[in-house]
Design an enzyme around this catalytic site. Structure first.
Site, PDB file in Angstrom:
ATOM      1  N   ASN A   1       0.874  -1.173   0.000  1.00 12.36           N
ATOM      2  CA  ASN A   1       0.000   0.000   0.000  1.00 12.36           C
ATOM      3  C   ASN A   1       0.909   1.219   0.000  1.00 12.36           C
ATOM      4  O   ASN A   1       1.539   1.542   1.008  1.00 12.36           O
ATOM      5  CB  ASN A   1      -0.926   0.018   1.220  1.00 12.36           C
ATOM      6  CG  ASN A   1      -1.813   1.258   1.249  1.00 12.36           C
ATOM      7  OD1 ASN A   1      -1.384   2.354   0.904  1.00 12.36           O
ATOM      8  ND2 ASN A   1      -3.051   1.097   1.689  1.00 12.36           N
TER       9      ASN A   1
ATOM     10  N   GLU B   1      -3.898   1.661  -2.996  1.00 13.40           N
ATOM     11  CA  GLU B   1      -4.086   3.075  -2.681  1.00 13.40           C
ATOM     12  C   GLU B   1      -3.181   3.945  -3.565  1.00 13.40           C
ATOM     13  O   GLU B   1      -2.458   4.817  -3.088  1.00 13.40           O
ATOM     14  CB  GLU B   1      -3.857   3.353  -1.186  1.00 13.40           C
ATOM     15  CG  GLU B   1      -4.723   4.471  -0.672  1.00 13.40           C
ATOM     16  CD  GLU B   1      -4.709   4.657   0.831  1.00 13.40           C
ATOM     17  OE1 GLU B   1      -5.308   5.635   1.292  1.00 13.40           O
ATOM     18  OE2 GLU B   1      -4.098   3.835   1.556  1.00 13.40           O
TER      19      GLU B   1
ATOM     20  N   TYR C   1      -7.644  -3.966  -2.311  1.00 11.75           N
ATOM     21  CA  TYR C   1      -7.592  -2.916  -1.298  1.00 11.75           C
ATOM     22  C   TYR C   1      -8.952  -2.901  -0.601  1.00 11.75           C
ATOM     23  O   TYR C   1      -9.919  -2.326  -1.109  1.00 11.75           O
ATOM     24  CB  TYR C   1      -7.260  -1.563  -1.928  1.00 11.75           C
ATOM     25  CG  TYR C   1      -7.278  -0.407  -0.952  1.00 11.75           C
ATOM     26  CD1 TYR C   1      -6.661  -0.523   0.299  1.00 11.75           C
ATOM     27  CD2 TYR C   1      -7.909   0.791  -1.263  1.00 11.75           C
ATOM     28  CE1 TYR C   1      -6.683   0.529   1.202  1.00 11.75           C
ATOM     29  CE2 TYR C   1      -7.926   1.850  -0.373  1.00 11.75           C
ATOM     30  CZ  TYR C   1      -7.318   1.720   0.863  1.00 11.75           C
ATOM     31  OH  TYR C   1      -7.343   2.753   1.765  1.00 11.75           O
TER      32      TYR C   1
ATOM     33  N   ASP D   1      -3.644  -4.932   0.677  1.00 12.44           N
ATOM     34  CA  ASP D   1      -3.987  -4.317   1.955  1.00 12.44           C
ATOM     35  C   ASP D   1      -5.425  -4.738   2.250  1.00 12.44           C
ATOM     36  O   ASP D   1      -6.370  -4.164   1.715  1.00 12.44           O
ATOM     37  CB  ASP D   1      -3.853  -2.801   1.864  1.00 12.44           C
ATOM     38  CG  ASP D   1      -4.325  -2.096   3.134  1.00 12.44           C
ATOM     39  OD1 ASP D   1      -4.647  -2.792   4.122  1.00 12.44           O
ATOM     40  OD2 ASP D   1      -4.383  -0.851   3.130  1.00 12.44           O
TER      41      ASP D   1
ATOM     42  N   ASN E   1      -6.702  -4.776   5.309  1.00 12.17           N
ATOM     43  CA  ASN E   1      -7.182  -3.901   6.390  1.00 12.17           C
ATOM     44  C   ASN E   1      -7.795  -4.642   7.570  1.00 12.17           C
ATOM     45  O   ASN E   1      -8.603  -4.071   8.308  1.00 12.17           O
ATOM     46  CB  ASN E   1      -8.167  -2.866   5.828  1.00 12.17           C
ATOM     47  CG  ASN E   1      -7.491  -1.515   5.601  1.00 12.17           C
ATOM     48  OD1 ASN E   1      -6.704  -1.067   6.437  1.00 12.17           O
ATOM     49  ND2 ASN E   1      -7.776  -0.888   4.484  1.00 12.17           N
TER      50      ASN E   1
ATOM     51  N   ASP F   1       2.577   4.412   5.423  1.00 13.79           N
ATOM     52  CA  ASP F   1       2.455   3.801   6.750  1.00 13.79           C
ATOM     53  C   ASP F   1       2.447   2.274   6.675  1.00 13.79           C
ATOM     54  O   ASP F   1       2.508   1.600   7.702  1.00 13.79           O
ATOM     55  CB  ASP F   1       1.234   4.325   7.511  1.00 13.79           C
ATOM     56  CG  ASP F   1      -0.031   4.378   6.680  1.00 13.79           C
ATOM     57  OD1 ASP F   1       0.003   4.029   5.483  1.00 13.79           O
ATOM     58  OD2 ASP F   1      -1.082   4.786   7.223  1.00 13.79           O
ATOM     59  N   HIS F   2       2.374   1.737   5.465  1.00 15.64           N
ATOM     60  CA  HIS F   2       2.530   0.297   5.230  1.00 15.64           C
ATOM     61  C   HIS F   2       3.931   0.031   4.681  1.00 15.64           C
ATOM     62  O   HIS F   2       4.554   0.921   4.093  1.00 15.64           O
ATOM     63  CB  HIS F   2       1.523  -0.197   4.190  1.00 15.64           C
ATOM     64  CG  HIS F   2       0.095  -0.083   4.609  1.00 15.64           C
ATOM     65  ND1 HIS F   2      -0.671  -1.172   4.972  1.00 15.64           N
ATOM     66  CD2 HIS F   2      -0.731   0.988   4.702  1.00 15.64           C
ATOM     67  CE1 HIS F   2      -1.897  -0.776   5.262  1.00 15.64           C
ATOM     68  NE2 HIS F   2      -1.953   0.537   5.120  1.00 15.64           N
TER      69      HIS F   2
END
Length: 268
Positions: free
Chosen positions: A9, A36, A110, A154, A156, A257-258
């Site tokens: 991501n 993303e 995603y 991702d 989540n 942040d990933h």
């Protein structure tokens, strides 16, 4: 034959293209799946990928939000850009390629983050997330002697106790609530997907792929979650030679942040 698939991501491919170039130059995965991407198809930086040898590009993007892309050093055939929950978000892309004498279908996902409140009555984003995961039951790990399937992205959700820094403190936090984790694992098992990141790592060992931007000292506090996943059909699992979680990338300049996850296979 050594073969590798990376997933990341990137949180805006145009903003972080230098980081993508670093990943591809230093680690050279055969295929890279991005999530993303946050750009429409006609603004995807295809030329930059082709310049470093990733000439085969499949994109499912939209302006400003979401978006997935798969790039490779070998030919890709687009299979599907699936619509979930009757919403026109760009959250899925599947491609087919040849590797090790097999036709491999690769799903790049995603999954919606789900907002902040884990309550479908007051949070439509959480309702959307649960509905999305439910519809993922239609994605199966199809395989035979001539074909295989891989699912990355991702997703989540951190499904297991040690996929988060504190199981007890995160039980009511979106990404680790029981309704998410139980439905997620039921979906994975029903689809006969193998969780490759846990294949050779005990369930009581911590694995993280995401650290919040809110944590200035992310490396010291290490309050991570495993939100990114690599699954395969059963016939590829014995071919896995390793999983690399590039935690150091969280400390690169202007990072996502990933962090990237690379799965490596030995294919005949």
């Amino acid at each position: 034959m050594s073969f590798s698939i990376a997933t990341w991501n990137i949180n805006s491919v145009r903003l972080r293209m230098p980081l993508v170039e670093r990943l591809l130059t230093e680690y050279a995965p055969d295929v890279l799946c991005l999530q993303e991407t946050k750009c429409p198809d006609d603004q995807f930086p295809s030329a930059a990928f082709r310049k470093i040898g990733y000439e085969h590009i499949a994109i499912h993007g939209q302006k400003g939000y979401h978006g997935v892309a798969t790039v490779a050093r070998r030919p890709l055939e687009i299979v599907e850009k699936r619509r979930f929950c009757e919403i026109d978000d760009s959250r899925h892309l599947s491609v087919r390629f040849d590797a090790g004498g097999k036709k491999v279908v690769l799903h790049n996902f995603y999954v919606p983050a789900g907002g902040d409140e884990p309550d479908v009555e007051i949070n439509p984003k959480f309702r959307h997330k649960l509905g999305f995961v439910s519809e993922m039951n239609a994605i199966r790990a199809d395989h035979d002697e001539n074909s295989a399937s891989v699912l990355v992205g991702d997703l989540n959700i951190a499904p297991l106790e040690h996929d988060v820094w504190s199981h007890k403190q995160l039980l009511n936090v979106v990404s680790h609530t029981p309704v998410e984790t139980e439905n997620f694992e039921a979906m994975r098992k029903a689809g006969e997907w193998v969780d490759l990141m846990r294949l050779n790592v005990p369930d009581d060992q911590k694995i993280y792929t995401w650290w919040s931007y809110r944590a200035k000292d992310w490396e010291i506090s290490n309050r991570g979650r495993r939100l990114d996943h690599v699954w395969s059909s059963a016939n590829l699992a014995p071919r896995l030679t390793g999983i690399d979680i590039l935690s150091a990338a969280r400390g690169w300049e202007r990072p996502s942040d990933h962090v990237p996850v690379i799965a490596r296979f030995d294919l005949d």
